[in-house]
Motif scaffolding. Sequence first.
Motif, PDB file in Angstrom:
ATOM      1  N   THR A 158       1.002  -1.408  -0.034  1.00  0.00           N
ATOM      2  CA  THR A 158       0.294   0.161  -0.634  1.00  0.00           C
ATOM      3  C   THR A 158       1.218   1.401   0.372  1.00  0.00           C
ATOM      4  N   GLY A 159       2.068   1.104   0.798  1.00  0.00           N
ATOM      5  CA  GLY A 159       3.403   2.447   0.283  1.00  0.00           C
ATOM      6  C   GLY A 159       2.819   2.860   1.641  1.00  0.00           C
ATOM      7  N   LYS A 160       2.273   2.951   3.080  1.00  0.00           N
ATOM      8  CA  LYS A 160       1.267   3.435   4.232  1.00  0.00           C
ATOM      9  C   LYS A 160       2.712   3.192   4.991  1.00  0.00           C
ATOM     10  N   VAL A 161       2.493   4.825   5.367  1.00  0.00           N
ATOM     11  CA  VAL A 161       3.709   4.672   6.091  1.00  0.00           C
ATOM     12  C   VAL A 161       3.655   4.345   7.606  1.00  0.00           C
ATOM     13  N   LEU A 162       4.469   3.570   7.881  1.00  0.00           N
ATOM     14  CA  LEU A 162       4.281   3.502   9.886  1.00  0.00           C
ATOM     15  C   LEU A 162       5.702   3.499  10.301  1.00  0.00           C
ATOM     16  N   LEU A 163       6.710   4.317   9.674  1.00  0.00           N
ATOM     17  CA  LEU A 163       7.272   5.098  10.733  1.00  0.00           C
ATOM     18  C   LEU A 163       7.882   6.135   9.912  1.00  0.00           C
ATOM     19  N   ASP A 164       8.257   7.506  10.951  1.00  0.00           N
ATOM     20  CA  ASP A 164       8.836   8.959   9.383  1.00  0.00           C
ATOM     21  C   ASP A 164       9.521   9.462  10.388  1.00  0.00           C
ATOM     22  N   GLY A 165      10.968   8.620  10.385  1.00  0.00           N
ATOM     23  CA  GLY A 165      11.685   8.800  10.885  1.00  0.00           C
ATOM     24  C   GLY A 165      12.481   8.501  12.585  1.00  0.00           C
ATOM     25  N   VAL A 166      13.111   8.363  13.659  1.00  0.00           N
ATOM     26  CA  VAL A 166      13.306   8.464  14.664  1.00  0.00           C
ATOM     27  C   VAL A 166      14.564   9.725  15.413  1.00  0.00           C
ATOM     28  N   PRO A 167      14.309   9.690  16.540  1.00  0.00           N
ATOM     29  CA  PRO A 167      15.058  10.598  16.602  1.00  0.00           C
ATOM     30  C   PRO A 167      16.914  10.749  17.163  1.00  0.00           C
ATOM     31  N   GLN A 168      17.419   9.837  17.187  1.00  0.00           N
ATOM     32  CA  GLN A 168      18.228   9.116  16.289  1.00  0.00           C
ATOM     33  C   GLN A 168      19.161   9.675  15.850  1.00  0.00           C
TER      34      GLN A 168
END
Length: 683
Positions: A158-168
């Motif tokens: 689907t291309g659905k974004v489940l994670l868009d970046g992390v703080p590290q």
Amino acid sequence: MRYPEAPVRPEYNEVGGLVFDDPYQWLEEDDGEGVAAWQKAQDELARSYVHGWPHHEALAARVDELIEQMDARNLVVPVRYGPRWFRARIPDGQELMVFETADAPMGPWRMVIDLNELSDGTPLRMSPQPSPDGSLLAYSLDAGGRELPALKVIEIDTGKVLLDGVPQQRPGLVAWLPDGSGFFYMANESGAAQVRWRLFFHRLGQPAPTRPEPLDIPHMFAIPKISRDGRWAMVQVDHLRPRPHFITRLDDGPWEWREFITDAEHLYKGVLVGDSYVAVTTAGASRGRLVRIPLDSPDDPDTWTELVPGGDAVLTGVTLVGERLVLGELVDTVSRIRILGLDGTDLGEVPLPGQGSVSSIAQGVVALGVMDQVVGCQDAITFGYTSYTQSPTVYHYELEPGTLTALQGSGHTLTGLVTTRVWATSADGTRVPCTLVHRADLDRSRPQPTLIQGYGGFNVAVLASYLGPLAAFVEAGGIYAHAHVRGGGEFGLDWWEGGRRHAKQNTFDDLYAIAERLIADGVTTPDRLAVQGASNGGLLTGAAVTQRPELWRAVVCGAPKLDLMRVARDPLGTAATLSEYGNPNDPADAPVLMAYSPYHNVKPGTAYPAILLDAGANDPRCPAWHSRKFAARAQAATTSSHPVLLRVWSDAGHGGTSWSTIVQQQSFWLAFVMRELGLAPVT
């Protein structure tokens, strides 16, 4: 030649108890006063010199043709996750990579991510890691070769974004749980001044983690791994002498990490099989042996089972495929792949196309600390194969019934060439090999233009690889010489140790011995001899031109580190360098580094050969300031009429850039060498 003015600004540094002058330290700052203008003028001078060669356009066209012939755009080895296959390539007419999936290794393929669509004109590079069932994709996305990636997760269908970046900082190196519900990843904690990996775990659907797993990882580099059966997770530390330092059960409630193999003197590179770790190790065999180590008694060698003893072959790694082991080997720099039972029983060899090299990246390079020669699937392996005369080809080998199938590659072969091996004796008496490639009809009764390439570092085995652009040099009547110098991984642990840290001078002496052997044998003469190297090879050639300037007519330092007393100012420079070369802040290491640091050994009043310094503007591993400082000092010092040129490529990192820039870089340095050696491309 009139060079752009580089004002001398006397400064002094004290490092490791040594005090030294540094008149061009101001060139270390990319945004410093006058630096950009000076670098631009250097670029213009280098371009005008190389592009002004009457044969430049003809050579560039030939290099472009040779690269297209080798199908280099499509040579990432495909891998299988669940029912799906994945591959990366650069489509014709495009600059950047696309990532695709298919239900079979031969396709048809459909698009998952197209970096050309995501880019705003800045080159992008991604490191993809599908989930075990092939439904999700974690990937780190880096812009401009800066190695400051963002970590993302999407649903593939689907291309659905489940994670868009992390703080590290610098997240990557992902290891999925078997059910795809989450994954471990390595990253730097936010605000960290130096590169030092920490282990984090992210559960999909929950906020990104802010705290690492409670592990004191004793090395700057680490990789998480999970066993095929999903019962165990481990953290492999060290990119030079890898070992699974920590391990935990994943199916026993809260994770309780414990130390597993802590021996930092040897390599332990393997796979989890049931309740044991099957690994290639240099403990007890400098070229490696294969052992089974029980998970509950790693500290007791009496409980280990030796599956393959040490011998003349260098063991490069082991892969678990079904209920069999696939063992990679190097025999006098030639690849061999063997199939073994879980008890070490020899079940035969993979039938390779010839006496060449196998690598998981299809480029004839195996970094023994982090790479295997093959990629394992459920019942097969995929790998890249190449030789000096055969273009890289990706193969798929089914263990049953033993079928070898070409998946990708042009199948192009260079004809009319001969390959020979010569040996030289280095300063300490060690015999060092070199492979020569030239036209079969070349007149060897008189000296000919010769180009030596070498690397010699980081336990990396640089093996036989398709000439590609270098075929233009050989076609024109040149002799290509592949130097297998110490510091590399071609001949095992002792070969690597013999050319690193306080023994690094051996790497340089090996190169000089090869050059002197070729001159003594009448293969070439100093005024017809060039040397080129990149990254660690750029340090090699930087030392070569400062220690033995009389040996060479032309020297190319690609992406080099040249000021070894200031490497600790850069986070990735520190992480990538200190374990291999030594620490300039350590009084024991500082004099050794100072003795060969190319920047500090440029001598005024020396007749230097032609020098090209070739760097990426965004390279965090070997920053362009190394090349800038060296260029300024060498230009002021040389008394010869040969040029000292500096070329810094914008939007380029340590290999991360657009396709067209990659092709231009190859044409540029090769044109410089051929101009200096008096060769013209065959048209």
